[in-house]
Enzyme design. Structure first.
Site, mmCIF file in Angstrom:
data_model
loop_
_atom_site.group_PDB
_atom_site.id
_atom_site.type_symbol
_atom_site.label_atom_id
_atom_site.label_comp_id
_atom_site.label_asym_id
_atom_site.label_seq_id
_atom_site.Cartn_x
_atom_site.Cartn_y
_atom_site.Cartn_z
ATOM 1 N N ASP A 60 0.867 -1.169 0.000
ATOM 2 C CA ASP A 60 0.000 0.000 0.000
ATOM 3 C C ASP A 60 0.909 1.226 0.000
ATOM 4 O OD1 ASP A 60 -3.251 0.149 0.803
ATOM 5 O OD2 ASP A 60 -2.154 2.033 0.984
ATOM 6 N N VAL A 89 1.445 2.768 -6.727
ATOM 7 C CA VAL A 89 1.282 2.169 -8.052
ATOM 8 C C VAL A 89 1.344 3.199 -9.175
ATOM 9 C CG1 VAL A 89 -0.026 0.191 -7.180
ATOM 10 C CG2 VAL A 89 -1.257 2.251 -7.956
ATOM 11 N N ASN A 115 -5.366 -4.905 -6.668
ATOM 12 C CA ASN A 115 -6.544 -4.358 -6.015
ATOM 13 C C ASN A 115 -6.559 -2.828 -5.991
ATOM 14 O OD1 ASN A 115 -8.923 -4.508 -4.100
ATOM 15 N ND2 ASN A 115 -7.439 -3.495 -2.774
ATOM 16 N N TYR A 181 -14.226 6.627 -12.974
ATOM 17 C CA TYR A 181 -14.050 5.320 -12.355
ATOM 18 C C TYR A 181 -14.540 4.210 -13.285
ATOM 19 C CZ TYR A 181 -14.288 1.731 -8.682
ATOM 20 O OH TYR A 181 -14.120 0.596 -7.926
ATOM 21 N N LYS A 185 -12.336 1.168 -14.860
ATOM 22 C CA LYS A 185 -12.638 -0.235 -14.614
ATOM 23 C C LYS A 185 -12.959 -0.984 -15.914
ATOM 24 C CE LYS A 185 -12.117 -0.469 -10.143
ATOM 25 N NZ LYS A 185 -11.033 -1.291 -9.544
ATOM 26 N N ALA A 214 -19.534 -3.673 -2.232
ATOM 27 C CA ALA A 214 -19.080 -4.324 -1.005
ATOM 28 C C ALA A 214 -18.874 -3.221 0.024
ATOM 29 C CB ALA A 214 -17.790 -5.102 -1.239
#
Length: 273
Positions: A60, A89, A115, A181, A185, A214
């Site tokens: 992270d 990242v 992720n 977003y 994706k 989630a």
């Protein structure tokens, strides 16, 4: 008795089940999970990998949260390796170093879970270049950088491996305020399909998951409770997924139960559209 016309009936699946115990799906595997600090899907995935018998390196950009996450996992899984490597990242050099360092610490890498991602809620007309670029860079470009680094690693070793990317049903669905977003994706989905064809040459399977919703504390920080409740109510079960339910699907895709599955996007949703 429930009838097809009774739309107000509460689903028997509205109450989340107890977490499924581990079954050794990843016994002896070495797993790297990006964006695994905190309370979301990444941490749940690292925990599930450990439950399934793997050794894990979590990564992270936030070093304090990363350390706290590692300590929590190490305290629960005392007989397994839980390493940590800070990584942004957005930086290719850091991503390359993550893969190299994780392979050194674990002895090898068998599974990479991409992720890392960033959302937000801004209408297109009000969105700045900086907002668009940041979401695309972390969510899509970050997945590309890690996939590239992992494939370079795998082509230099004699064993194959698995990459699992975290996409979203917003790669298919339309939702207000989510153009950046959703575009990122959808790009992750396309990257998954194309890279999977190339990865087969070095014995690597690449698949993606596409969760609908989630609910976890970090998501609640960037999205209103009213919107989360509304989105959850649209699902067939009338609830959001538990993060462990998403993580369990990732573990399945990383395991030998899906050896003939590659280039696929698996929707984790009680309804796809």
């Amino acid at each position: 008795m429930r009838t097809d016309t009774d739309s107000t009936q509460r689903s028997p699946l509205a109450d989340p089940p107890a977490e499924t115990p581990g079954h050794g799906l990843l016994l002896g595997r070495k797993v790297v999970v990006t964006a695994a600090a905190g309370t979301g899907i990444g941490f749940a995935t690292a925990r599930r990998a450990l439950m399934e018998g793997a050794d894990v390196v979590i990564s992270d950009w936030h070093e304090r949260r990363l350390g706290e996450a590692r300590d929590a996992l190490a305290a629960e899984f005392t007989d397994q390796t839980v390493g940590l490597i800070a990584c942004n990242v957005q930086e290719s050099a850091q991503v390359d170093a993550l893969i190299d360092s994780a392979a050194s610490e674990l002895g090898r890498i068998d599974v990479l879970v991409n992720n890392a991602g960033l959302g937000g809620e801004t209408p297109v007309a009000d969105m700045t270049d900086e907002e668009w670029d940041r979401v695309l860079d972390i969510t899509l470009n970050g997945t590309f950088r890690a996939t590239r680094a992992a494939l370079r690693y795998f082509r230099g070793v004699e064993h194959g491996g698995v990459i699992v990317n975290n996409a979203s049903v917003l790669g298919w669905r339309a939702q207000r305020g989510q153009a950046h977003y959703a575009a990122a994706k959808a790009g992750v989905m396309a990257l998954t399909r194309c890279s999977a064809v190339e990865a087969a040459d070095v014995g690597v399977r690449i698949n993606a998951i596409a969760p609908s919703i989630a609910k976890h504390p970090f998501l609640a920080k960037v999205t209103s409770d009213d919107l989360l409740d509304e989105l959850a109510s649209r699902e067939a079960y009338g609830r959001a997924a538990e993060v462990w339910e998403v993580a369990a699907t990732i573990a399945m895709l990383a395991s030998d139960y899906t050896t003939y599955l590659t280039g696929e996007v698996v929707s984790i949703s009680s309804q796809r559209a």
